[in-house]
Design a protein around this motif. Structure first.
Motif, PDB file in Angstrom:
ATOM      1  N   MET A  32       0.596   4.388   4.456  1.00 40.87           N
ATOM      2  CA  MET A  32       0.749   4.235   3.020  1.00 40.87           C
ATOM      3  C   MET A  32       1.227   2.818   2.701  1.00 40.87           C
ATOM      4  O   MET A  32       1.987   2.219   3.460  1.00 40.87           O
ATOM      5  CB  MET A  32       1.757   5.249   2.472  1.00 40.87           C
ATOM      6  N   SER A  33       0.755   2.308   1.563  1.00 41.27           N
ATOM      7  CA  SER A  33       1.163   0.997   1.073  1.00 41.27           C
ATOM      8  C   SER A  33       1.422   1.100  -0.418  1.00 41.27           C
ATOM      9  O   SER A  33       0.884   1.975  -1.088  1.00 41.27           O
ATOM     10  CB  SER A  33       0.057  -0.042   1.285  1.00 41.27           C
ATOM     11  N   ARG A  34       2.259   0.205  -0.894  1.00 42.72           N
ATOM     12  CA  ARG A  34       2.393   0.055  -2.335  1.00 42.72           C
ATOM     13  C   ARG A  34       2.359  -1.429  -2.638  1.00 42.72           C
ATOM     14  O   ARG A  34       2.773  -2.255  -1.824  1.00 42.72           O
ATOM     15  CB  ARG A  34       3.620   0.749  -2.898  1.00 42.72           C
ATOM     16  N   PRO A  37     -10.234   5.559   6.598  1.00 38.63           N
ATOM     17  CA  PRO A  37     -10.951   5.202   7.832  1.00 38.63           C
ATOM     18  C   PRO A  37     -11.994   4.110   7.634  1.00 38.63           C
ATOM     19  O   PRO A  37     -12.520   3.569   8.592  1.00 38.63           O
ATOM     20  CB  PRO A  37     -11.622   6.521   8.250  1.00 38.63           C
ATOM     21  N   ASP A  38     -12.290   3.756   6.377  1.00 38.22           N
ATOM     22  CA  ASP A  38     -13.263   2.694   6.105  1.00 38.22           C
ATOM     23  C   ASP A  38     -12.687   1.301   6.337  1.00 38.22           C
ATOM     24  O   ASP A  38     -13.381   0.316   6.158  1.00 38.22           O
ATOM     25  CB  ASP A  38     -13.753   2.784   4.655  1.00 38.22           C
ATOM     26  N   ALA A  39     -11.418   1.198   6.710  1.00 40.98           N
ATOM     27  CA  ALA A  39     -10.788  -0.095   6.949  1.00 40.98           C
ATOM     28  C   ALA A  39     -11.360  -0.712   8.228  1.00 40.98           C
ATOM     29  O   ALA A  39     -11.662  -0.015   9.187  1.00 40.98           O
ATOM     30  CB  ALA A  39      -9.277   0.081   7.081  1.00 40.98           C
ATOM     31  N   ASP A  40     -11.513  -2.033   8.203  1.00 40.61           N
ATOM     32  CA  ASP A  40     -11.944  -2.751   9.401  1.00 40.61           C
ATOM     33  C   ASP A  40     -11.328  -4.148   9.387  1.00 40.61           C
ATOM     34  O   ASP A  40     -10.499  -4.454   8.538  1.00 40.61           O
ATOM     35  CB  ASP A  40     -13.473  -2.793   9.511  1.00 40.61           C
ATOM     36  N   GLY A  73     -11.813  -5.923   5.840  1.00 40.94           N
ATOM     37  CA  GLY A  73     -11.128  -5.449   4.650  1.00 40.94           C
ATOM     38  C   GLY A  73     -10.685  -4.011   4.784  1.00 40.94           C
ATOM     39  O   GLY A  73     -11.117  -3.291   5.684  1.00 40.94           O
ATOM     40  N   TYR A  74      -9.787  -3.634   3.890  1.00 42.40           N
ATOM     41  CA  TYR A  74      -9.275  -2.271   3.851  1.00 42.40           C
ATOM     42  C   TYR A  74      -9.767  -1.587   2.593  1.00 42.40           C
ATOM     43  O   TYR A  74      -9.909  -2.216   1.559  1.00 42.40           O
ATOM     44  CB  TYR A  74      -7.745  -2.270   3.799  1.00 42.40           C
ATOM     45  N   ARG A  75      -9.989  -0.306   2.711  1.00 39.72           N
ATOM     46  CA  ARG A  75     -10.221   0.528   1.538  1.00 39.72           C
ATOM     47  C   ARG A  75      -9.051   1.483   1.476  1.00 39.72           C
ATOM     48  O   ARG A  75      -8.655   2.052   2.476  1.00 39.72           O
ATOM     49  CB  ARG A  75     -11.532   1.286   1.664  1.00 39.72           C
ATOM     50  N   THR A 123      -0.789  -2.354   9.105  1.00 43.58           N
ATOM     51  CA  THR A 123      -1.045  -0.989   8.637  1.00 43.58           C
ATOM     52  C   THR A 123      -2.322  -0.481   9.282  1.00 43.58           C
ATOM     53  O   THR A 123      -3.214  -1.251   9.635  1.00 43.58           O
ATOM     54  CB  THR A 123      -1.151  -0.919   7.105  1.00 43.58           C
ATOM     55  N   LYS A 124      -2.379   0.819   9.443  1.00 44.84           N
ATOM     56  CA  LYS A 124      -3.553   1.427  10.084  1.00 44.84           C
ATOM     57  C   LYS A 124      -4.024   2.620   9.260  1.00 44.84           C
ATOM     58  O   LYS A 124      -3.359   3.022   8.301  1.00 44.84           O
ATOM     59  CB  LYS A 124      -3.206   1.838  11.513  1.00 44.84           C
TER      60      LYS A 124
END
Length: 138
Positions: A99-101, A38-41, A44-46, A94-95
């Motif tokens: 999941m990402s790799r 949820p820290d993504a904005d 940047g993404y976490r 992505t939201k």
């Protein structure tokens, strides 16, 4: 259209602070599926998933105690690599919770992906023009 059935695959060129991780960390990083937190904005993404082990070192004078506070990093954070620009649109779709790799690629592969992505708008325009010039169309 991107396929979001599984984890988003994002290509990465290893570099920047890649020399600062332990020898086993790159393999662990690339074998892990990472979840957008949820820290993504919009800046940047976490992601949460695995762990990257950093080689111990003495902080440069004036750098503070946070390892992200050193001058030899990309944008203020130690970075194991850099996204391939052609994949930024995939990352942007992505939201939180997705999941990402990350997939390691060479600089030549990254440059090829950029050329291919740059050619897409022209191909789309060409396809639209071809359809509008077809039989029975004006």
């Amino acid at each position: 259209m991107p396929d979001f059935a599984g984890p988003a695959e994002l290509r990465v060129v290893v570099g920047l602070a890649g020399y600062r991780v332990t020898p086993d960390s790159p393999a662990a990083f690339f074998e892990t599926e990472w979840q957008v937190t949820p820290d993504a904005d919009r800046v940047g993404y976490r992601c949460r998933g695995g762990a990257v082990e950093w080689v111990p070192r003495t902080q440069p004078r004036g750098a503070g105690r946070d390892p992200a506070d050193v001058v030899d990093t990309g944008g203020g954070y130690a970075a194991i690599g850099t996204f391939v620009s052609a994949d930024l649109s995939v990352a942007g779709q992505t939201k939180t919770g997705d999941m990402s790799r990350f997939v390691p690629v060479s600089i030549d592969a990254a440059l090829g992906a950029g050329r291919e992505a740059g050619a897409r708008p022209a191909k789309a325009c060409e396809a639209v023009e071809t359809r509008s010039d077809g039989p029975g169309r004006t």
